[in-house]
Design a protein around this motif. Structure first.
Motif, short mmCIF file in Angstrom:
data_model
loop_
_atom_site.label_atom_id
_atom_site.label_comp_id
_atom_site.label_asym_id
_atom_site.label_seq_id
_atom_site.Cartn_x
_atom_site.Cartn_y
_atom_site.Cartn_z
N TYR A 366 0.71 -1.04 0.22
CA TYR A 366 0.18 -0.01 0.21
C TYR A 366 0.77 0.90 -0.15
O TYR A 366 0.53 2.31 -0.96
N ILE A 370 0.36 4.48 -3.02
CA ILE A 370 0.68 5.98 -2.61
C ILE A 370 2.04 6.59 -2.64
O ILE A 370 1.42 7.55 -3.30
N GLY A 429 -10.98 2.65 -5.45
CA GLY A 429 -9.98 3.24 -5.11
C GLY A 429 -9.75 2.74 -2.96
O GLY A 429 -9.21 1.49 -2.96
N MET A 433 -7.37 -1.21 -2.68
CA MET A 433 -6.83 -0.32 -1.46
C MET A 433 -7.05 -0.17 -0.04
O MET A 433 -7.97 0.95 0.89
N ASP A 446 -5.14 9.80 2.09
CA ASP A 446 -5.17 9.21 1.33
C ASP A 446 -6.02 8.66 0.22
O ASP A 446 -5.65 8.04 -1.63
N GLN A 450 -5.43 7.55 -4.21
CA GLN A 450 -5.95 5.26 -4.03
C GLN A 450 -7.10 5.92 -5.66
O GLN A 450 -6.79 4.89 -6.72
#
Length: 465
Positions: A366, A370, A429, A433, A446, A450
């Protein structure tokens, strides 16, 4: 004694010719030792103790000294009693005679009796197990240290036949599905195309490697380790069992078993919320059948549906689809006659992906995705996403590849469904994620990254995968 027993009771030799194969001989030395272990002998207190807890019997002697307990236990090997500690009143000690000495253990009760990790219904069972363990580990310390040196695991039919057959089939299927010709496109990073076309490295194979899901297990009756072929001693929690494939091994042997778990469908309790790799290996498919069946149904009758994946179906009906997959597997009926609203099927697909215990883009990767989304240069950003994809577990990679190809087809009907890559990125997204640590502020910050990652994977699907 350990060395001689090891040689005389070792597993049989295994021929490379399948017709000459003989099953390995279980090594009985440790079983023989368990039979020889001292038996528990309760030392009964001659008078009734008013302070005796209700969960102890007449083996409770009240507050007596360690020295007096030692005198009472000298009569026989395996004798035991319980006393209240003089140093810490209210706490209890199990005094146990083993060989020439008395051993003292702090004794606990929380509905079951225990001195360490193992919990027993009775003190008698606890002492029986302790005597077996002490006797075996004393008599066969050298043997136990060496018993994993010549494992029989590689000769079991489970590993030599079933695993090899499945790996070959999946590798061939996934290799064929990933054979992509990379072409130039004005909207695609030319350096990534060049990198993909010229990179002289082996193609990522779908070996679908999976670690075993070992959990401590109590075996009823004599059981032997399927790694080293030695007896698993004790009364309870003698070893561990893989809850996905049923492999039984010693706890110490479990650290040496290869990452080759082949899940058994009979052990898979449900489809939703099941680890992705476990599910595809159990069903012997390159991707979860939920993904295949839902996408097939959506592409059959829903590509032009306005707001596809954005419009929610009725949650009760989505839950019905979940139950149908958990109950019927690939035979679940998700046709138009069962669910006329295609948004129900789209919602079920999103729910499946969202409920995975390990997301499609795994927790450990992850941060890499990002960070890739934060790179300002478009070409470098795409390169970073590509590198992240190559690190995904094969089953996750294949699922993502198939899903992105589908979402790319969804965008070709944008004039009807009003869903472009950006809109789909917003929807998928957070579904694909999830941050390793569920922090509301992190998740909020985030979200745009994503969205961008998924948007890039849809737009450049033909190059990235």
């Amino acid at each position: 004694m350990a060395a001689s027993s090891n040689s005389s009771l070792s597993g049989s030799s295994v021929s490379s010719d399948p017709e000459d194969y003989q099953p390995p001989i279980w090594k009985s030395y440790l079983y023989q030792l368990q039979q020889e272990a001292p038996r528990p002998k309760r030392i009964v207190c001659p008078k009734e103790m008013e302070t005796r807890p209700k969960y102890y019997g007449r083996e409770f002697h009240g507050m007596i000294s360690r020295e007096y307990a030692d005198e009472l236990l000298r009569a026989a090997d395996g004798s035991y009693l319980i006393r209240e500690s003089q140093r810490q009143p209210g706490t209890h000690t199990l005094a146990l005679r083993f060989g020439p000495q008395t051993l003292n253990y702090r004794l606990f009760y929380d509905g079951k009796h225990f001195v360490a990790e193992k919990r027993f219904e009775s003190v008698h069972d606890l002492v029986t197990d302790a005597l077996i363990t002490l006797y075996i580990e004393t008599k066969a310390a050298e043997y136990i240290a060496k018993m994993t040196a010549n494992p029989i695991y590689e000769h079991l039919g489970y590993t030599s036949l079933l695993k090899d057959k499945m790996v070959h089939r999946l590798s061939r299927r996934c290799t064929e599905s990933r054979r992509v010709t990379f072409v130039r496109d004005d909207q695609i990073s030319s350096s990534l195309v060049r990198h993909s076309a010229l990179k002289d490295t082996p193609e990522k194979q779908c070996s679908y490697e999976k670690i075993h899901n070992f959990k401590v297990h109590t075996f009823r009756g004599p059981h032997w380790c399927e790694y080293c072929a030695n007896f698993m001693w004790g009364l309870i929690a003698q070893g561990v069992r893989c809850s996905d494939c049923g492999l039984n091994v010693h706890k110490q042997c479990s650290k040496l078993v290869p990452r080759d778990c082949q899940p058994d469908l009979r052990r898979i309790k449900k489809v939703f919320s099941c680890d992705l790799t476990t599910l595809v290996k159990a069903h012997n498919t390159p991707r979860p059948m939920v993904v295949d069946l839902c996408i097939r149904e959506i592409e059959l009758r829903g590509l032009k549906s306005e707001g596809l994946y954005r419009v929610s179906g009725f949650s009760e009906h989505i839950e019905d689809v979940r139950l149908a997959f958990d109950r019927d597997g690939e035979k679940a009926d998700i046709s138009a006659s069962a669910y006329a609203d295609i948004n129900i099927i789209a919602g079920a697909l999103k729910l499946y992906l969202r409920d995975l215990p390990i997301p499609v883009i795994t927790f450990d990767l992850y941060p890499k995705f990002i960070q890739a989304a934060k790179i300002p240069n478009a070409e470098c950003r795409l390169e970073a996403v590509h590198e992240g994809l190559l690190q995904l577990p094969p089953a996750h990679y294949e699922t993502l590849r198939y899903l992105m190809a589908h979402l790319k087809r969804v965008t070709t009907f944008e004039k009807d469904n009003f869903m472009n890559s950006e809109n789909l990125g917003i929807v998928f997204g957070p579904t694909l994620m999830q941050p390793p640590e569920q922090n509301a502020l992190t998740t909020l910050n985030d979200m745009r990254h994503q969205k961008l990652v998924v948007q890039l994977m849809i737009e450049h699907e033909d190059v990235l995968f």
